[in-house]
Design a protein around this motif. Structure first.
Motif, short mmCIF file in Angstrom:
data_model
loop_
_atom_site.label_atom_id
_atom_site.label_comp_id
_atom_site.label_asym_id
_atom_site.label_seq_id
_atom_site.Cartn_x
_atom_site.Cartn_y
_atom_site.Cartn_z
N VAL A 137 -19.89 38.67 31.18
CA VAL A 137 -20.75 39.08 30.06
C VAL A 137 -22.07 38.34 30.12
O VAL A 137 -22.11 37.12 30.26
CB VAL A 137 -20.05 38.81 28.71
N PHE A 178 -25.17 37.75 27.60
CA PHE A 178 -25.36 37.81 26.15
C PHE A 178 -26.84 37.59 25.83
O PHE A 178 -27.43 36.57 26.22
CB PHE A 178 -24.51 36.74 25.49
N SER A 179 -27.44 38.56 25.14
CA SER A 179 -28.83 38.45 24.71
C SER A 179 -28.84 38.31 23.18
O SER A 179 -28.88 39.30 22.46
CB SER A 179 -29.62 39.69 25.14
N PRO A 180 -28.80 37.09 22.65
CA PRO A 180 -28.42 36.88 21.26
C PRO A 180 -29.53 36.92 20.22
O PRO A 180 -29.24 36.84 19.03
CB PRO A 180 -27.83 35.47 21.29
N VAL A 208 -24.41 42.36 26.39
CA VAL A 208 -24.13 42.42 24.96
C VAL A 208 -25.40 42.11 24.18
O VAL A 208 -26.04 41.07 24.41
CB VAL A 208 -23.02 41.42 24.56
N THR A 222 -23.55 45.38 19.22
CA THR A 222 -22.45 44.89 18.38
C THR A 222 -22.74 44.93 16.89
O THR A 222 -21.91 44.51 16.09
CB THR A 222 -22.12 43.44 18.74
N TRP A 243 -18.59 34.52 20.90
CA TRP A 243 -19.46 35.26 21.81
C TRP A 243 -20.06 34.33 22.87
O TRP A 243 -20.21 34.71 24.04
CB TRP A 243 -20.57 35.97 21.03
N ALA A 265 -19.49 34.75 26.93
CA ALA A 265 -20.63 34.95 27.84
C ALA A 265 -20.59 34.00 29.03
O ALA A 265 -20.33 32.80 28.88
CB ALA A 265 -21.93 34.75 27.07
N MET A 313 -26.28 33.34 28.98
CA MET A 313 -27.03 33.62 27.76
C MET A 313 -28.49 33.74 28.15
O MET A 313 -29.06 32.81 28.75
CB MET A 313 -26.82 32.50 26.74
N THR A 360 -29.90 28.50 19.15
CA THR A 360 -29.06 29.31 20.03
C THR A 360 -28.93 28.68 21.42
O THR A 360 -27.87 28.77 22.05
CB THR A 360 -29.66 30.72 20.17
N ALA A 404 -25.26 27.78 22.97
CA ALA A 404 -24.77 28.41 24.20
C ALA A 404 -24.36 27.36 25.22
O ALA A 404 -23.30 27.47 25.86
CB ALA A 404 -25.86 29.33 24.78
#
Length: 293
Positions: free
Chosen positions: A169, A171-173, A202, A232, A243, A247, A250, A262, A266
């Motif tokens: 995964v 992850f682009s948060p 994601v 999501t 999450w 991931a 990130m 963040t 991460a």
């Protein structure tokens, strides 16, 4: 806030966006539902000043300086600490779109007994807004390592979002808004996906710019990535550790930024940060050692 209340302090959050979660601190909703956005912000700022006058707390901490915090200069009855975010002071993030924003934000800084920033970069960016003699200290972000840690069970997430155990995964948060450039991430992902077909991207929809999210969905359709990208919706903060554990990577490539929590979260969960080369990121990340710039 929970840290303070756990140690016997009375803590109150004055906000225009009260959470629905159960907390040990009090929340006071100062939002204004009439007059439109601009007038509503001014009414809320006046309500803030009145609430502080009535409460007379030992200290006020203004976290976000636009809008609500503009009432701080009217509430100088106790020590005031202010912590600016990137969106408060970075012009490229639209900090001063309104003609009055610079002046009001400058007055907030002038009212402060202490200004706290999270990076050397931010310290430099706020300097034009500061009056002579304002005290500035640099304090790095802290995170709860009991919450953000590796090894959490993410099987429920995999099942809910149809992500196989053999799928990695990305992850682009960040917020679903243009300045965070999820579109650039999607285009880059299309190249990665050709080399690694089992990778999943994601993207949460936190505080979405609806037009921008529609643009992202069209881009995904054009690139035939529909089966490989998960939108999501808005992720509750309490789910973020899961999450971050799910991931492998990130990714954040905003045009501009402050110093996002963040990033620390991460890294605490074991996700590899992949970032664009902003000076504030380079204060934390050594390329090829603890992340990629």
């Amino acid at each position: 806030m929970e840290w303070f209340t756990a140690r016997g302090h009375q803590a109150t959050v004055l906000t225009v966006e009260p959470t629905q979660e159960v907390h040990h601190f009090r929340q006071i909703d100062l939002s204004c539902s009439y007059g439109g956005r601009k007038i509503g912000r001014m009414v809320s700022a006046a309500r803030l000043a009145y609430a502080v006058r009535c409460m007379r707390p030992d200290v006020v901490h203004a976290h976000y300086l636009k809008g609500l915090a503009w009432g701080i200069p009217l509430a100088r009855f106790c020590p005031i600490v202010v912590t600016p975010w990137g969106s408060d002071v970075l012009e490229e993030q639209g900090a001063f779109k309104e003609w009055y924003s610079w002046s009001l934000t400058q007055k907030v800084f002038a009212s402060a007994d202490l200004v706290v920033v999270h990076s050397k970069y931010m310290e430099g960016r706020i300097s034009p807004l500061l009056s002579k003699g304002v005290r500035v200290v640099r304090v790095g972000w802290g995170i709860n390592l009991q919450t953000f840690k590796p090894g959490l069970d993410v099987e429920t997430l995999r099942q809910r979002w149809n992500i196989g155990r053999d799928q990695q995964v990305i992850f682009s948060p960040r917020l679903a808004q243009p300045c965070y450039r999820h579109d650039l991430i999607i285009r880059a992902f299309s190249l990665i996906q050709k080399e690694s077909p089992r990778v999943v991207l994601v993207i949460p929809e936190q505080f979405p710019d609806i037009e921008y999210v529609c643009k992202l969905r069209r881009l995904i359709s054009t690139l035939n990535l529909g089966d490989h990208v998960r939108f999501t919706g808005s992720i509750p903060y309490s789910d973020m550790p899961l999450w971050m554990n799910l991931a492998s990577i990130m990714v954040m490539v905003p045009q501009s930024d402050g110093m996002p929590n963040t990033l620390w979260e991460a890294m605490a969960c074991g996700a590899l940060p992949v970032l664009n080369r902003l000076p504030q990121y380079a204060e934390v990340i050594e390329d090829g050692i603890n992340g990629l710039l």
